[in-house]
Motif scaffolding. Structure first.
Motif, PDB file in Angstrom:
ATOM      1  N   ALA A   5       0.838  -1.201   0.000  1.00  0.00           N
ATOM      2  CA  ALA A   5       0.000   0.000   0.000  1.00  0.00           C
ATOM      3  C   ALA A   5       0.870   1.246   0.000  1.00  0.00           C
ATOM      4  CB  ALA A   5      -0.906  -0.001   1.221  1.00  0.00           C
ATOM      5  N   SER A   6       0.372   2.270  -0.630  1.00  0.00           N
ATOM      6  CA  SER A   6       1.089   3.544  -0.675  1.00  0.00           C
ATOM      7  C   SER A   6       0.081   4.678  -0.815  1.00  0.00           C
ATOM      8  CB  SER A   6       2.067   3.565  -1.848  1.00  0.00           C
ATOM      9  OG  SER A   6       1.388   3.419  -3.070  1.00  0.00           O
ATOM     10  N   GLY A   7       0.555   5.902  -0.591  1.00  0.00           N
ATOM     11  CA  GLY A   7      -0.279   7.065  -0.815  1.00  0.00           C
ATOM     12  C   GLY A   7      -0.729   7.790   0.437  1.00  0.00           C
ATOM     13  N   SER A  16      -7.648  15.907   0.085  1.00  0.00           N
ATOM     14  CA  SER A  16      -7.810  14.626  -0.584  1.00  0.00           C
ATOM     15  C   SER A  16      -6.503  13.841  -0.585  1.00  0.00           C
ATOM     16  CB  SER A  16      -8.246  14.834  -2.042  1.00  0.00           C
ATOM     17  OG  SER A  16      -9.486  15.485  -2.131  1.00  0.00           O
ATOM     18  N   LEU A  17      -6.645  12.534  -0.620  1.00  0.00           N
ATOM     19  CA  LEU A  17      -5.529  11.618  -0.798  1.00  0.00           C
ATOM     20  C   LEU A  17      -6.007  10.457  -1.657  1.00  0.00           C
ATOM     21  CD1 LEU A  17      -3.900  11.318   2.761  1.00  0.00           C
ATOM     22  CD2 LEU A  17      -2.836  12.335   0.734  1.00  0.00           C
ATOM     23  N   ARG A  18      -5.071   9.814  -2.351  1.00  0.00           N
ATOM     24  CA  ARG A  18      -5.387   8.622  -3.131  1.00  0.00           C
ATOM     25  C   ARG A  18      -4.441   7.503  -2.702  1.00  0.00           C
ATOM     26  NH1 ARG A  18      -4.317   6.539  -8.801  1.00  0.00           N
ATOM     27  NH2 ARG A  18      -6.251   5.509  -9.463  1.00  0.00           N
ATOM     28  N   LEU A  19      -5.019   6.444  -2.205  1.00  0.00           N
ATOM     29  CA  LEU A  19      -4.253   5.280  -1.789  1.00  0.00           C
ATOM     30  C   LEU A  19      -4.225   4.258  -2.919  1.00  0.00           C
ATOM     31  CD1 LEU A  19      -5.627   4.744   1.834  1.00  0.00           C
ATOM     32  CD2 LEU A  19      -3.811   6.278   1.053  1.00  0.00           C
ATOM     33  N   SER A  20      -3.096   3.559  -3.010  1.00  0.00           N
ATOM     34  CA  SER A  20      -2.945   2.492  -3.988  1.00  0.00           C
ATOM     35  C   SER A  20      -2.450   1.239  -3.293  1.00  0.00           C
ATOM     36  CB  SER A  20      -1.941   2.886  -5.075  1.00  0.00           C
ATOM     37  OG  SER A  20      -2.325   4.053  -5.749  1.00  0.00           O
ATOM     38  N   CYS A  21      -2.821   0.098  -3.831  1.00  0.00           N
ATOM     39  CA  CYS A  21      -2.372  -1.172  -3.261  1.00  0.00           C
ATOM     40  C   CYS A  21      -2.218  -2.177  -4.396  1.00  0.00           C
ATOM     41  CB  CYS A  21      -3.378  -1.677  -2.241  1.00  0.00           C
ATOM     42  SG  CYS A  21      -2.988  -3.296  -1.564  1.00  0.00           S
ATOM     43  N   SER A  69     -11.793   1.774  -6.414  1.00  0.00           N
ATOM     44  CA  SER A  69     -11.726   1.273  -7.782  1.00  0.00           C
ATOM     45  C   SER A  69     -10.620   0.217  -7.829  1.00  0.00           C
ATOM     46  CB  SER A  69     -11.439   2.400  -8.779  1.00  0.00           C
ATOM     47  OG  SER A  69     -10.215   3.050  -8.475  1.00  0.00           O
ATOM     48  N   ARG A  70     -10.613  -0.566  -8.888  1.00  0.00           N
ATOM     49  CA  ARG A  70      -9.578  -1.592  -9.002  1.00  0.00           C
ATOM     50  C   ARG A  70      -9.272  -1.897 -10.452  1.00  0.00           C
ATOM     51  NH1 ARG A  70     -11.871  -7.272  -6.641  1.00  0.00           N
ATOM     52  NH2 ARG A  70     -10.096  -8.118  -7.809  1.00  0.00           N
ATOM     53  N   VAL A  77      -5.825  -2.175  -6.253  1.00  0.00           N
ATOM     54  CA  VAL A  77      -7.020  -1.481  -5.755  1.00  0.00           C
ATOM     55  C   VAL A  77      -6.628  -0.082  -5.314  1.00  0.00           C
ATOM     56  CG1 VAL A  77      -6.781  -2.364  -3.388  1.00  0.00           C
ATOM     57  CG2 VAL A  77      -9.037  -1.693  -4.246  1.00  0.00           C
ATOM     58  N   TYR A  78      -7.542   0.857  -5.514  1.00  0.00           N
ATOM     59  CA  TYR A  78      -7.309   2.253  -5.178  1.00  0.00           C
ATOM     60  C   TYR A  78      -8.409   2.752  -4.243  1.00  0.00           C
ATOM     61  CZ  TYR A  78      -4.583   1.798  -9.476  1.00  0.00           C
ATOM     62  OH  TYR A  78      -3.705   1.375 -10.444  1.00  0.00           O
ATOM     63  N   LEU A  79      -8.076   3.790  -3.495  1.00  0.00           N
ATOM     64  CA  LEU A  79      -9.084   4.457  -2.671  1.00  0.00           C
ATOM     65  C   LEU A  79      -8.873   5.959  -2.796  1.00  0.00           C
ATOM     66  CD1 LEU A  79     -11.434   3.944  -0.659  1.00  0.00           C
ATOM     67  CD2 LEU A  79      -9.756   4.311   1.168  1.00  0.00           C
TER      68      LEU A  79
END
Length: 116
Positions: A5-7, A16-21, A69-70, A77-79
Motif C-alpha cells: 500500500a502507498s499514498g 484529498s488523498l489517493r491510496l494504492s495497493c 476502484s480496481r 485497488v485504489y481508494l
C-alpha cells in the motif's frame, strides 16, 4: 507475497488523498479487494470493498466522500479519499480475498493523518 500500500500522508481537513495497493507479484485474481482502517485504540473497520465483478460497498461514515476502484488484471485497488475529516485519521490496510484457495492477504498499511 505481499500487498503493498502507498499514498498515505498528512493532509488538512477537507483535503484529498489517493491510496494504492498492488500485489508484489502476479497472482490469481482476488474475488474481493478492499480497504480497512484502524485508528489508535479502536478496532479495525471496513472502509470500502469491491468485488471482481464491480460491486462496491462502503462504510456509512465514508459514503459520498471515498471512492474505491480496481484494476483486475493487475490485482490493484485504489481508494480516492475526498473531503477528509480528522476522524479519518488511521492506518489504512488493503486486503485481498480469494475463494478457491481461501486466501486472505493483508498489506502492511499506510498512515493517513488528517489535521483540523
Amino acid at each position: 507475497v505481499q500487498l503493498q500500500a502507498s499514498g498515505g500522508g498528512l493532509v488538512q481537513a477537507g483535503g484529498s488523498l489517493r491510496l494504492s495497493c498492488a500485489a508484489s507479484k502476479i497472482l490469481p485474481r482476488f474475488n474481493v479487494m478492499g480497504w480497512y482502517r484502524q485508528a489508535p485504540g479502536k478496532q479495525r473497520e471496513m472502509v470500502a470493498i469491491m468485488t471482481y465483478g464491480g460491486d462496491k460497498h462502503y462504510a456509512d461514515s465514508v459514503k459520498g466522500r471515498f471512492t474505491i476502484s480496481r484494476e483486475n488484471l493487475k490485482n490493484t485497488v485504489y481508494l480516492q479519499m475526498d473531503s477528509l475529516k480528522p476522524e479519518d485519521t488511521a492506518v489504512y490496510l488493503c486486503n485481498g480475498k480469494r475463494q478457491f484457495d481461501n486466501t486472505d492477504l493483508w498489506g502492511q498499511g499506510t498512515l493517513v493523518t488528517v489535521s483540523s
